[in-house]
Design a protein around this motif. Structure first.
Motif, PDB file in Angstrom:
ATOM      1  N   LYS A  37      44.809  48.076  73.259  1.00 52.21           N
ATOM      2  CA  LYS A  37      45.137  49.283  74.019  1.00 52.21           C
ATOM      3  C   LYS A  37      44.184  50.437  73.716  1.00 52.21           C
ATOM      4  O   LYS A  37      44.429  51.560  74.123  1.00 52.21           O
ATOM      5  CB  LYS A  37      46.574  49.694  73.713  1.00 52.21           C
ATOM      6  N   ALA A  65      50.128  46.532  69.024  1.00 54.30           N
ATOM      7  CA  ALA A  65      49.406  47.669  69.605  1.00 54.30           C
ATOM      8  C   ALA A  65      47.958  47.332  69.944  1.00 54.30           C
ATOM      9  O   ALA A  65      47.261  48.147  70.526  1.00 54.30           O
ATOM     10  CB  ALA A  65      49.448  48.844  68.638  1.00 54.30           C
ATOM     11  N   ARG A  66      47.520  46.148  69.611  1.00 57.11           N
ATOM     12  CA  ARG A  66      46.119  45.798  69.826  1.00 57.11           C
ATOM     13  C   ARG A  66      45.801  45.649  71.312  1.00 57.11           C
ATOM     14  O   ARG A  66      46.646  45.318  72.115  1.00 57.11           O
ATOM     15  CB  ARG A  66      45.770  44.524  69.062  1.00 57.11           C
TER      16      ARG A  66
END
Length: 105
Positions: free
Chosen positions: A32, A29-30
């Motif tokens: 974003k 998820a990094r």
């Protein structure tokens, strides 16, 4: 602390002055904007609760967190208090204070 805390990792500690601990988006998820959104959401809650001075300490090798916090309006504190606050730490953390006018929102 729940017994399911990952083995080998210390549990987050609470600060006597507010919430503390460690958090970060999962590696997938990094990049974003989730970390920045989390920081801004926590800042909004802190201000709503009457906390207008928000400080952080960040390990100097954690460039990702430092960039996230700087983008959310955190700036380094003056060297003298940072040195005092670091006297009991095994490493000199980067000490940051939120400045609402420094955010790139």
């Amino acid at each position: 602390m729940p017994s399911r805390w990952p083995a080998g990792r210390p549990p987050p500690r609470r600060s006597p002055c507010g919430a503390g601990g460690r958090s970060s988006p999962s590696p997938r998820a990094r990049g974003k904007g989730l970390g920045r959104a989390l920081v801004r959401g926590l800042l909004a809650q802190a201000v709503a609760a009457g906390h207008h001075d928000v400080f952080l300490r960040v390990h100097p090798d954690n460039g990702t967190a430092l960039r996230c916090y700087r983008a959310a309006g955190f700036l380094p504190v003056d060297p003298a208090p940072a040195e005092t606050w670091n006297t009991t730490q095994p490493v000199d953390h980067v000490r940051l204070r939120h400045d609402p006018e420094a955010s790139d929102a």
